[in-house]
Design an enzyme around this catalytic site. Sequence first.
Site, PDB file in Angstrom:
ATOM      1  CB  THR A 105      -0.932  -0.004   1.237  1.00 38.26           C
ATOM      2  OG1 THR A 105      -1.761  -1.145   1.141  1.00 38.26           O
ATOM      3  CG2 THR A 105      -1.783   1.227   1.311  1.00 38.26           C
ATOM      4  CB  THR A 181       0.913  -3.407   6.611  1.00 34.50           C
ATOM      5  OG1 THR A 181      -0.371  -3.601   6.010  1.00 34.50           O
ATOM      6  CG2 THR A 181       1.346  -1.972   6.473  1.00 34.50           C
ATOM      7  CG  ASP A 182      -1.774  -7.817   4.261  1.00 39.86           C
ATOM      8  OD1 ASP A 182      -2.133  -6.871   4.979  1.00 39.86           O
ATOM      9  OD2 ASP A 182      -2.476  -8.281   3.341  1.00 39.86           O
ATOM     10  CE  LYS A 260      -2.439  -5.188   8.602  1.00 38.58           C
ATOM     11  NZ  LYS A 260      -2.512  -5.071   7.152  1.00 38.58           N
TER      12      LYS A 260
HETATM   13  N1  ASP Z   1      -2.170  -6.265   1.123  1.00 32.77           N
HETATM   14  C1  ASP Z   1      -1.283  -5.145   1.298  1.00 32.77           C
HETATM   15  C2  ASP Z   1       0.124  -5.681   1.428  1.00 32.77           C
HETATM   16  O1  ASP Z   1       0.480  -6.219   2.423  1.00 32.77           O
HETATM   17  C3  ASP Z   1      -1.662  -4.349   2.485  1.00 32.77           C
HETATM   18  C4  ASP Z   1      -0.737  -3.207   2.834  1.00 32.77           C
HETATM   19  O2  ASP Z   1       0.255  -2.921   2.236  1.00 32.77           O
HETATM   20  O3  ASP Z   1      -1.030  -2.544   3.832  1.00 32.77           O
HETATM   21  O4  ASP Z   1       0.883  -5.561   0.502  1.00 32.77           O
END
Ligand code: ASP
Length: 441
Positions: A105, A181-182, A260
């Site tokens: 993201t 973040t995942d 997370k």
């Molecule tokens: N699905 C995304 C990822 O982990 C979510 C994010 O970046 O917050 O790449």
Amino acid sequence: MLELAGYRGRARELLSRAKASIGDVLEVKTDWGIVSGTLVPRYEHADGNHIVLKLKSGYNVGLSTSKLHGVTVMRKGEKPAFSPPKVPKSRTGLSRVLIVGTGGTIASRVDYRTGAVSPAMTAGELHALIPELSDIAEVVPEILFSILSENIGPAHWSKLSARIVTAVKEGYSGVVVTHGTDTLGYTAAALSFALRGIPIPVLLVGAQRSPDRPSSDATQNLIGAVSIAANAPFSGVYVAMHLSESDDGIALHRGTRVRKNHTSRRDAFLSVGVPLAAVWRRTGLEDVSPDLPPRGVKEAFKPAVSFDGHVALLKFYPSMPGSLISAASKNGARALIIEGTGLGHVSSQDIAAIRAYIRKGGFVCMTSQCINGRVDLKVYDTGRDLALAGVLPLEDMLAETALVKAMWALANTKGRVGAKSIMLENLAGEISTRRFPGRNQ
Ligand code: ASP
């Protein structure tokens, strides 16, 4: 195909025949006369019986295909394009920081035609959106991958670690990795093992909201991470993310102890079982933990960047059949991490399969589904049976850190015996050896 995003069935047929695309101005003959407007996208799961036009008034109207008699394109719409601002020039005399982009993201834009968020920004474009970075450090942006982090795995961890090893040789003061973040916690653990003793700080940073949204956390997270990479007195691998819902600071989490914990909040990341490594605010660093390794000590740096993905992580659940353990074995798992209940248990009915797996040469490690506390296989019968079968209790190691550690250990030690023997050693802060006052341990 983005040209007719969301359209299916009869509606798509009519639009394709007219050679229409999203954004084109159309004239549509209906039972009630001619309607003209701009073709807007539909959601992926919308029905195939309507065409949606944005009228001059700004309202959207859905036209049923059963009442349509013809579609004509009056004017082709302009294709939206993004031209990033120029990358600002860095001031001279500042520390050099490498920003390695991997996607997620933090490097995404919302496609306002379809509503989808996809990684589309390079580390350079991100830098251009946050020109303040050039006042903090001489920033060198580079792109390694452009993927969502759910698609990152052991091969990416190796490539990323190898790039950071080279960055150390190139004399960078610190490295910032932008990442989804995942699975940020998994990559942080991977880098913590692969780059043990690294003499500079490595900050993994993500965002819960893409940088083109006003509520994005990308700016503050990146500014904090670049400042720490440039100037912190300590070294090591950390996750740098929002401290709270507001923009009042960045929490620095140790790479093997972070998870997370929220799907959407900006302060989604928490350190588990240990205090934060430090807090960063615009005024500087605060509450720096005294146990962090100092910057600049090169002798302890022993990079080992390989990973063997043949490890499985199983979360025990009531009624879990032992056949899942045999299935993991048939699937090539050379080691098994189990997330057991409480002090580290599975049902007695699973123990025979675990025993058989260990006899065949695999090793099995136990972690807990509880957030805090340690595994202890000496208290209950099932725990004792697991210990007798040869299951290793991993103290207070997070299950996902244990998975990554086993993948790393299998690739960097001699055979499974070597890998097994280091699972219980604290290599990168994954097992806390101290108890922290006030913590629920
Ligand atoms: N699905 C995304 C990822 O982990 C979510 C994010 O970046 O917050 O790449």
